[in-house]
Design a protein around this motif. Structure first.
Motif: not given
Length: 297
Positions: A1-10, A215-223, A229-237
């Motif tokens: 769940m995304t909140t205003q205090t979220q730190t990590f990017r998805t 091969s690695g895991l990225f973001g809060t959802e561990q994609e 490959q290029m992994v793009i991060f959302a500007p949400d953290g």
């Protein structure tokens, strides 16, 4: 769940690179620009040259060609490259070296494998990143920053599982020696199996990783992101999380790159990147009529 205090990017998306021929015919892998993903403000292009094992006499490069309106960052991982240009600069890049060239008002540039390397052959691997210049800096005088491998700051986590080379920005307490025209983060991470890192990236920055190997895991959802490959991060953290699973069979080698969007018009024509079509036409005319100079031996 995304909140205003979220730190990590998805993770906002994963882009596969495509293979294309450049220069005198060398093969590169390119996640952008391409038809499905043309730009990532303020970054204009990312090319991975190789890795490829060149036989004697086979190595190719990019002979004389112009640049105007942007910066190019050449990062040699393996091999040796010679650089020459129309403002009198000449240099040799060895493994681990970085050249940050601000083309500005324009240069004619040559990037070729070093003569002895061409003669003997060997492993060739490198990265080139194009960084857009803000409108106010488009026509500044060209400038070079060439940083030998030994001068690139290197840091490591306390457990020794993660190593970073700091090309631009800061990581693990180490600060880059390169000065950039706009705020840029450019980090080369190597994560051993079981290694993980949380890297600070301000929310206003566009950010991505490019996987060089493994091969690695990225973001809060561990994609999962893989080689090429290029992994793009959302500007949400304000932090980017990266991990190499404990059961991985090899290290995870990647670039983390981020920068502040310029939010300005971009008109591109080959090696010219300006803000208007009229400026592009002027750049073409200046080059064709020798006003960007010539490379002399």
């Amino acid at each position: 769940m995304t909140t205003q205090t979220q730190t990590f990017r998805t993770v906002a998306g994963i882009i596969n690179s495509v293979e294309t021929l450049e220069g005198a015919g060398f093969l590169v892998r390119r996640p952008f620009p391409k038809s499905s993903f043309s730009e990532f403000d303020p970054f204009l292009l990312l090319d991975e040259l190789g890795p490829v094992n060149q036989k004697p006499g086979q190595a190719k490069g990019a002979p004389d060609h112009p640049h105007r309106g942007f910066e190019t960052v050449s990062y040699v991982l393996d091999g040796r490259l010679e650089h020459k240009d129309s403002v009198g600069h000449a240099g040799l890049l060895n493994p681990g070296d970085v050249q940050w060239m601000t083309a500005g008002a324009g240069v004619v540039h040559s990037e070729m494998p070093e003569a002895e390397f061409t003669r003997t052959g060997g492993r060739l691997h490198g990265i080139q990143l194009w960084v857009n210049l803000p409108q106010r800096d488009k026509m500044i005088a060209p400038r070079y920053q060439e940083i030998p491998s030994a001068q690139i700051p290197v840091a490591q986590t306390k457990d020794g599982f993660v190593t970073v080379r700091v090309i631009a920005g800061e990581a693990l307490g180490a600060k880059a020696v390169i000065e950039t025209r706009t705020p840029i983060i450019y980090l080369h991470f190597t994560l051993q199996p079981g290694g993980s890192i949380v890297q600070s990236v301000p929310k206003e920055y566009n950010a991505f990783t490019y996987v060089l190997d493994g091969s690695g895991l990225f973001g809060t959802e561990q994609e999962r992101g893989e080689d090429g490959q290029m992994v793009i991060f959302a500007p949400d953290g304000e932090e980017v999380a990266i991990a190499n699973p404990a059961d991985a069979t090899q290290p995870l080698d990647l670039l983390l790159i981020a920068g502040v969007p310029l939010n300005e018009p971009v008109v591109r024509y080959g090696p010219f990147v300006m803000n208007t079509e009229a400026e592009i036409l002027q750049a073409i005319d200046d080059y064709q009529n020798g006003r960007m100079g010539h490379i002399y031996d």
